[in-house]
Design a protein around this motif. Structure first.
Motif, short mmCIF file in Angstrom:
data_model
loop_
_atom_site.label_atom_id
_atom_site.label_comp_id
_atom_site.label_asym_id
_atom_site.label_seq_id
_atom_site.Cartn_x
_atom_site.Cartn_y
_atom_site.Cartn_z
N GLU A 189 0.83 -1.21 0.00
CA GLU A 189 0.00 0.00 0.00
C GLU A 189 0.86 1.25 0.00
N LEU A 190 1.96 1.21 0.75
CA LEU A 190 2.88 2.35 0.74
C LEU A 190 3.48 2.56 -0.65
N ASP A 191 3.84 1.46 -1.31
CA ASP A 191 4.41 1.56 -2.66
C ASP A 191 3.41 2.17 -3.63
N GLU A 192 2.13 1.80 -3.48
CA GLU A 192 1.09 2.36 -4.35
C GLU A 192 0.96 3.87 -4.13
N ALA A 193 1.03 4.29 -2.86
CA ALA A 193 0.96 5.72 -2.55
C ALA A 193 2.16 6.46 -3.12
N VAL A 194 3.33 5.87 -2.98
CA VAL A 194 4.56 6.50 -3.48
C VAL A 194 4.48 6.71 -4.99
N LYS A 195 3.95 5.74 -5.71
CA LYS A 195 3.82 5.88 -7.17
C LYS A 195 2.92 7.07 -7.52
N LEU A 196 1.77 7.18 -6.84
CA LEU A 196 0.86 8.30 -7.10
C LEU A 196 1.54 9.63 -6.81
N SER A 222 6.09 17.82 3.35
CA SER A 222 5.70 18.87 2.40
C SER A 222 6.91 19.54 1.78
N LYS A 223 7.99 19.69 2.54
CA LYS A 223 9.21 20.27 2.00
C LYS A 223 9.82 19.37 0.93
N LYS A 224 9.78 18.06 1.18
CA LYS A 224 10.42 17.14 0.25
C LYS A 224 9.71 17.11 -1.09
N ILE A 225 8.37 17.27 -1.07
CA ILE A 225 7.63 17.19 -2.34
C ILE A 225 7.10 18.56 -2.78
N ASN A 226 7.55 19.63 -2.08
CA ASN A 226 7.15 21.01 -2.42
C ASN A 226 5.62 21.15 -2.51
N ALA A 227 4.96 20.71 -1.45
CA ALA A 227 3.50 20.72 -1.43
C ALA A 227 2.98 21.79 -0.48
N PRO A 228 2.03 22.62 -0.91
CA PRO A 228 1.35 23.50 0.04
C PRO A 228 0.54 22.67 1.03
N VAL A 229 0.35 23.23 2.24
CA VAL A 229 -0.35 22.51 3.30
C VAL A 229 -1.55 23.31 3.76
N GLY A 230 -2.74 22.79 3.52
CA GLY A 230 -3.95 23.36 4.09
C GLY A 230 -4.38 22.55 5.29
N TYR A 231 -5.35 23.05 6.02
CA TYR A 231 -5.77 22.33 7.23
C TYR A 231 -7.21 22.69 7.57
N SER A 232 -7.82 21.80 8.32
CA SER A 232 -9.16 22.05 8.84
C SER A 232 -9.07 22.93 10.07
N PHE A 233 -10.22 23.44 10.53
CA PHE A 233 -10.23 24.27 11.74
C PHE A 233 -9.67 23.49 12.93
N LYS A 234 -10.10 22.23 13.09
CA LYS A 234 -9.63 21.44 14.21
C LYS A 234 -8.13 21.16 14.13
N ASP A 313 2.99 8.08 11.99
CA ASP A 313 3.69 6.85 11.60
C ASP A 313 3.68 6.66 10.08
N THR A 314 2.56 6.97 9.45
CA THR A 314 2.46 6.76 8.00
C THR A 314 3.32 7.75 7.23
N LEU A 315 3.31 9.03 7.65
CA LEU A 315 4.17 10.00 6.98
C LEU A 315 5.64 9.66 7.19
N SER A 316 5.98 9.18 8.38
CA SER A 316 7.37 8.78 8.66
C SER A 316 7.80 7.65 7.73
N ALA A 317 6.86 6.76 7.42
CA ALA A 317 7.16 5.65 6.51
C ALA A 317 7.28 6.13 5.06
N LEU A 318 6.50 7.15 4.68
CA LEU A 318 6.49 7.63 3.30
C LEU A 318 7.68 8.54 2.98
N ILE A 319 8.11 9.32 3.95
CA ILE A 319 9.14 10.35 3.68
C ILE A 319 10.38 9.78 3.00
#
Length: 577
Positions: A189-196, A222-234, A313-319
């Motif tokens: 599943e991580l590999d599938e996410a990485v490909k996308l 976000s720095k590694k993939i140069n992605a803007p970061v939005g967020y919910s109110f919570k 944990d998931t972001l740590s695995a993806l980075i």
């Protein structure tokens, strides 16, 4: 005679590190009350209304991990319900002790009889009634463990006659387990996410409360993939701090920048968010959703890949797996837009308003400037949420509590009570609407009784502001949204709380400074502009038509002054549309 059942329950509360019971005592609850009194580790907080107790306990649970409230037979149960729903919708552990009539009177339509099983069924993950002392220890342990593990409400129905019976020891466990398991997707599943992610040219992260412990990982990813970061109110207070790629919020309370970033990207990654406003999420983009609960995957958006895992944990695995994206064009364009949004936002601050019509944006801005870096804010549902969302800044130490999912009025002041009990040394700021404060006004007496140094800031716009806006964008003239308020400053003084009235914008900084400096509770009754609007980042043609129709109906009804004031107060919105 040994200890009674009530004492046995309190000992279990102590083991679960529950420090307070928020309640109004009475009849079937009295033996439990005395057991709490005799405890050296659990205190009884005498609120004036059980709903306030449940809201306060929910705030404590959000801040500390678990809390408890209680209500006695019949009306006490019913009064709890709204605050209990708050905990259920917020997904925070709460134990409810619902004392009830003697077991010998079950099913006889006895005085104040309610069926606790039916009453609490829709807002709990565990809901049982004790009928024998032998059940107590195991049932309470199971209830608390359910609340902890499922992050939800557990209800114990406690009949008055059982509460005073002699306790029976349990041979099973009386321990509680506050586990924080590591949950990550499998390698495939991580590999599938990485490909996308690697295939996408423009990626946007949108983070919620589920990513609250993952600020460091969100920023690094976000720095590694140069992605803007939005967020919910919570998610704001956790995701915003020290985040160079943040582009703000989207949703009803958000700003155009986050909405724009999501709609201009190739791939959106939803991280720990169950964001309810699906109309703000694109339907023509690839979407990856990461959530610790598989039941939430795909229920808000059309996703291409759902991953079950904790955000951290998931972001740590993806980075380490994703490729570095060198091109910053998309990120920089979104950061430039966000910079302009912030500049536009300040125009509402620079225009401070006038006598009896102070701009609420200015008040919120001054609160943000003068509040401590570790202050805890509570915001009433409605316009106060808007001003808190747009003008209170996350520092990494601040917290913000509100009725973000349940959407109840009157939550800010009760939640401030729970927050102040939980952190007596921290600055607690309740941003209250006049409608919200009016609804549970009596518990100002609780604040005074315990001399809680809460700073109560009343945004007194003499209206149900958000409802007024809802009606206007639907093409309806606002009706029955006006508030004929008491003098909140005089009410505060009558309750023994230091209070003052603020009618001119020039008074705002000094008044807030006095409130923050005062060693005790303080109420500011600030007369804000009733015609200040809060437009969402996405304005549809139907909404513009609706507002036009509404203004026309007001003019035909002879309310030309109100129409002109609304236009003048919000002319700055026009360039955003």
């Amino acid at each position: 005679m040994g200890k009674n059942v009530s004492k046995q329950i309190v000992e279990l509360l102590e083991k679960a590190s529950i420090k307070r019971v928020y309640a109004v005592t009475g009849d079937s609850l009295n033996f439990f009350n005395i057991a709490v009194k005799e405890s050296k580790k659990v205190d009884w907080v005498h609120v004036r209304h059980e709903e306030v107790g449940a809201f306060a306990a929910t705030a404590e649970s959000e801040l500390e991990g678990i809390a408890c409230c209680a209500g006695s037979s019949g009306p006490g149960h019913v009064h709890l319900i709204n605050g209990v729903y708050e905990a259920h919708k917020t997904r925070t552990p709460l134990l409810v002790i619902a004392s009830t009539l003697p077991t010998t009177e079950f099913g006889t339509d006895y005085f104040q009889e309610t069926n606790t099983i039916k009453l609490f069924e829709d807002c709990s993950c565990f809901n049982q009634v004790v009928t024998r002392p032998e059940q107590v220890s195991r049932m309470v342990q199971t209830a608390i463990q359910h609340a902890i593990s499922k992050k939800d409400v557990a209800v114990i129905g406690l009949p008055g006659d059982i509460a005073e019976m002699e306790a029976v020891d349990n041979v099973l466990t009386n321990s509680f387990f506050f586990n924080e398991p590591v949950i990550t997707p499998n390698q495939g599943e991580l590999d599938e996410a990485v490909k996308l992610i690697n295939d996408a040219q423009r990626v946007t992260l949108f983070c919620g409360i589920g990513a609250s412990d993952a600020n460091k990982e969100v920023v690094e990813f976000s720095k590694k993939i140069n992605a803007p970061v939005g967020y919910s109110f919570k998610g704001k207070m956790s995701i915003q701090p020290n985040n160079p790629n943040e582009v703000g919020m989207t949703g009803l309370l958000g700003q155009p920048s986050a909405y724009h970033a999501m709609h201009k990207s190739d791939l959106i990654i939803l991280v720990g968010t169950d964001f309810p406003y699906k109309d703000f999420i694109p339907t023509d983009k690839k979407i990856i959703q990461i959530d610790s609960e598989g039941s939430k995957l795909g229920r808000r958006a059309k996703i291409d890949l759902g991953l079950i895992g904790n955000a951290k944990d998931t972001l740590s695995a993806l980075i380490p797996l994703v490729n570095i994206k060198e091109n910053r064009d998309f990120l920089d364009s979104q950061l430039d837009l966000y910079k302009k949004v912030i500049e536009n936002k300040m125009t509402y601050v620079l225009d401070k308003g006038k006598e009896n019509a102070i701009q609420p944006e200015y008040v919120a801005y001054i609160l943000d400037e003068l509040a401590n870096k570790d202050a805890i804010f509570t915001v009433d549902t409605g316009m106060c949420c808007v001003w808190g969302a747009r003008y209170i800044t996350g520092t990494g130490e601040r917290k913000m509590l509100g009725s973000f999912n349940h959407g109840s009025m009157a939550n800010a002041m009760p939640q401030a009570i729970g927050a102040q009990f939980t952190y007596p040394e921290r600055q607690i700021v309740a941003m209250c609407g006049d409608g919200g404060l009016s609804m549970l006004l009596g518990d100002l007496a609780t604040i005074k009784q315990y001399n809680l140094p809460i700073k109560i800031i009343v945004f007194n716009n003499r209206a149900l502001g958000m409802v007024k806006l809802e009606m206007e964008v639907s093409g309806l003239p606002d009706n029955e949204t006006d508030m004929v308020n008491p003098d909140f400053a005089l009410v505060g003084k009558a309750m023994g709380i230091e209070s003052e009235e603020v009618r001119n914008p020039e008074q705002v900084p000094d008044a807030i400074g006095r409130a923050f400096a005062y060693n005790g509770p303080y109420l500011l009754n600030i007369f804000t502009n009733p015609n200040a609007l809060a437009m969402p980042p996405k304005i549809g043609l139907d909404q513009m038509v609706g507002m036009t129709k509404s203004m026309a109906k007001l003019m035909l009804g002879g309310k030309m002054d109100e129409v002109m004031e609304t236009i003048k107060s919000n002319y700055k919105h026009l360039k955003d549309l």
